[in-house]
Write a protein that holds these residues in place. Structure first.
Motif, PDB file in Angstrom:
ATOM      1  N   UNK A   1     -13.407   5.396   0.750  1.00 51.98           N
ATOM      2  CA  UNK A   1     -12.555   6.496   0.283  1.00 51.98           C
ATOM      3  C   UNK A   1     -13.280   7.371  -0.733  1.00 51.98           C
TER       4      UNK A   1
ATOM      5  N   UNK B   1      -3.580 -11.471   0.451  1.00 53.43           N
ATOM      6  CA  UNK B   1      -2.385 -10.658   0.624  1.00 53.43           C
ATOM      7  C   UNK B   1      -1.672 -11.077   1.890  1.00 53.43           C
TER       8      UNK B   1
ATOM      9  N   UNK C   1      -5.044   0.603   0.356  1.00 56.20           N
ATOM     10  CA  UNK C   1      -6.074  -0.185   1.041  1.00 56.20           C
ATOM     11  C   UNK C   1      -5.438  -1.126   2.060  1.00 56.20           C
TER      12      UNK C   1
ATOM     13  N   UNK D   1     -10.790  -4.965  -0.385  1.00 58.22           N
ATOM     14  CA  UNK D   1     -10.392  -3.713  -1.034  1.00 58.22           C
ATOM     15  C   UNK D   1     -11.596  -2.850  -1.396  1.00 58.22           C
TER      16      UNK D   1
ATOM     17  N   UNK E   1       3.396  -6.596  -5.200  1.00 54.75           N
ATOM     18  CA  UNK E   1       2.511  -5.588  -4.616  1.00 54.75           C
ATOM     19  C   UNK E   1       1.505  -6.255  -3.708  1.00 54.75           C
ATOM     20  N   UNK E   2       1.013  -5.507  -2.745  1.00 58.10           N
ATOM     21  CA  UNK E   2       0.067  -6.091  -1.796  1.00 58.10           C
ATOM     22  C   UNK E   2      -1.349  -5.597  -2.025  1.00 58.10           C
ATOM     23  N   UNK E   3      -1.500  -4.535  -2.791  1.00 57.43           N
ATOM     24  CA  UNK E   3      -2.800  -3.884  -2.866  1.00 57.43           C
ATOM     25  C   UNK E   3      -3.306  -3.850  -4.293  1.00 57.43           C
ATOM     26  N   UNK E   4      -4.595  -4.088  -4.445  1.00 55.64           N
ATOM     27  CA  UNK E   4      -5.200  -4.013  -5.771  1.00 55.64           C
ATOM     28  C   UNK E   4      -5.767  -2.611  -5.964  1.00 55.64           C
TER      29      UNK E   4
ATOM     30  N   UNK F   1     -12.175   1.050  -0.644  1.00 54.00           N
ATOM     31  CA  UNK F   1     -12.262   2.007  -1.756  1.00 54.00           C
ATOM     32  C   UNK F   1     -13.604   2.734  -1.742  1.00 54.00           C
TER      33      UNK F   1
ATOM     34  N   UNK G   1      -7.742 -10.979  -3.836  1.00 49.55           N
ATOM     35  CA  UNK G   1      -6.444 -11.616  -3.789  1.00 49.55           C
ATOM     36  C   UNK G   1      -5.973 -11.729  -2.339  1.00 49.55           C
TER      37      UNK G   1
ATOM     38  N   UNK H   1      -5.328   1.650  -7.031  1.00 46.09           N
ATOM     39  CA  UNK H   1      -4.892   2.821  -6.273  1.00 46.09           C
ATOM     40  C   UNK H   1      -6.136   3.557  -5.791  1.00 46.09           C
ATOM     41  N   UNK H   2      -5.964   4.573  -4.968  1.00 51.29           N
ATOM     42  CA  UNK H   2      -7.137   5.322  -4.501  1.00 51.29           C
ATOM     43  C   UNK H   2      -7.996   5.803  -5.665  1.00 51.29           C
TER      44      UNK H   2
END
Lengths: 210, 190
Positions: free
Chosen positions: A32, A7, A43, A25, B16-19, A29, A5, B21-22
């Motif tokens: 991480x 952003x 992210x 992302x 939201x900006x982020x897809x 991820x 997406x 969560x951690x």
């Protein structure tokens, strides 16, 4: 498939340079997952930090460079009144495609490049010369051979000062098409020759993705 | 910029900006978080019953549970470092006690204004002192909405529980969080 997406910029974040290497992302991820323990960073925050740190690293790598440290020293410059024949020999012996022309008072009078020779022969490039080899008029060649360096050199030469830093060097290279340029001291005397490839190599531009 | 564009820009932030969560942590991490939190809170509980049985102004306050989440569950977080853990609780307690001392004498005003003022000011002070620690907000709130025992404790509340409680959790975090090879604590002391 990761959802790529688009952003927008993070609210309040400084817009990063557009050429920064983009991480998606899934890249972040994955990194991480390889670090044990919970990391409380999104992210997008990570990306914003990465972009700005990347720009900072590039600045740091470029900032330390000075022309005096990058230039090639010990080169033999050309004299304005030598013949093009002697000049060509001088270039070939030193393995260079261009040489500064230094006047009797020690100042840099101009720059003589391979292209100046080609121009004298009325061709646009070495390949052009090869294609026209048969048609080359001996009179043209003889005229070029005997011509003086001062008649063909590009003058005045675009030079950089010994103390010039990376941004000035890059600006100077943008001002002309040449692949090298003379480095001069405060009195305008030749101190060395700065090659574009040496600058690119030293700036680690490949490492930082610029 | 037109109003419509401002609005669309504003509401686009709501998406939201982020897809995602951690990622979930490993089971070993889950276990170590559990062990740390259990030992830390159990220690505080045990000391509380030994020293402070019979009073509500003891060592065990709700905000320590929130601190345990950070210190044992997200030990790398800047919010979980010793400066934040102890500093956040102590400064927030100061703010909370101060708010009650200031407004507590005005029935009606105190109940309505003091809680918001305490939490908001605690956050501001933690920001300014680089000691942001979310459970500090709860410590400030408890100072205001807590029992009569807590109100009566006055500035003692800053020392016990707000100073000693987090210090005990810190001691347990140093011992437990450094046992597994994959964990370390703290990232920075100050």
């Amino acid at each position: 498939m990761p959802d790529q997406r688009k952003t927008g910029p993070l609210p309040g974040a400084q817009q990063p340079p557009a050429d920064a290497f983009e991480l998606d992302d899934e890249d972040v991820l994955d990194a991480m997952r390889q670090i044990p323990g919970y990391l409380d960073i999104s992210t997008e925050d990570f990306r914003a930090i990465y972009r700005l740190a990347h720009a900072h690293a590039r600045q740091r790598l470029l900032r330390g460079l000075r022309a005096a440290e990058l230039m090639r020293t010990g080169i033999r410059p050309l004299a304005p009144d030598s013949s093009l024949h002697d000049a060509a020999e001088c270039l070939v012996q030193q393995g260079l495609k261009a040489l500064p022309v230094v006047a009797a008072d020690g100042s840099v009078a101009g720059m003589l490049t391979e292209n100046d020779f080609l121009g004298c022969l009325g061709v646009r490039s070495v390949l052009d010369l090869l294609l026209r080899l048969d048609a080359a008029a001996p009179a043209d060649v003889a005229r070029c051979r005997d011509a003086r360096v001062s008649a063909l050199m590009s003058a005045p030469a675009i030079c950089v000062a010994e103390q010039a830093r990376a941004p000035e060097m890059l600006r100077a290279f943008r001002r002309h098409a040449g692949r090298s340029m003379p480095v001069i001291d405060a009195d305008g005397r030749l101190r060395g020759l700065l090659l574009r490839k040496d600058l690119l190599h030293a700036a680690h531009l490949d490492d930082v993705g610029a | 910029m037109s109003l419509r564009r401002s609005c669309s820009r504003y509401f686009s932030k709501w998406r939201g900006t982020t897809r995602g969560s951690p990622p979930r942590v490993s089971s070993a991490e889950v276990l170590w978080s559990w062990v740390g939190a259990f030992v830390g809170i159990a220690l505080v509980t045990w000391l509380n019953t030994r020293w402070f049985s019979g009073t509500d102004a003891g060592l065990l306050i709700g905000s320590l549970g929130a601190s345990a989440v950070l210190v044992y569950g997200a030990a790398r977080s800047p919010l979980a470092q010793p400066r934040n853990l102890v500093g956040g609780h102590v400064l927030s307690a100061l703010v909370g006690v101060g708010c009650w001392q200031l407004l507590g004498h005005w029935p009606g005003v105190a109940e309505l204004l003091a809680p918001g003022l305490a939490v908001a000011s605690a956050i501001a002070l933690m920001h300014l002192t680089r000691t942001l620690h979310p459970p500090g907000g709860a410590t400030a709130l408890i100072a205001v909405i807590g029992s009569e025992d807590i109100h009566a404790a006055g500035l003692w509340y800053v020392l016990i529980p707000a100073g000693l409680g987090p210090t005990l959790l810190l001691g347990v975090a140093l011992v437990v969080n450094n046992l597994p090879a994959t964990r370390r604590y703290p990232e920075t002391w100050w």
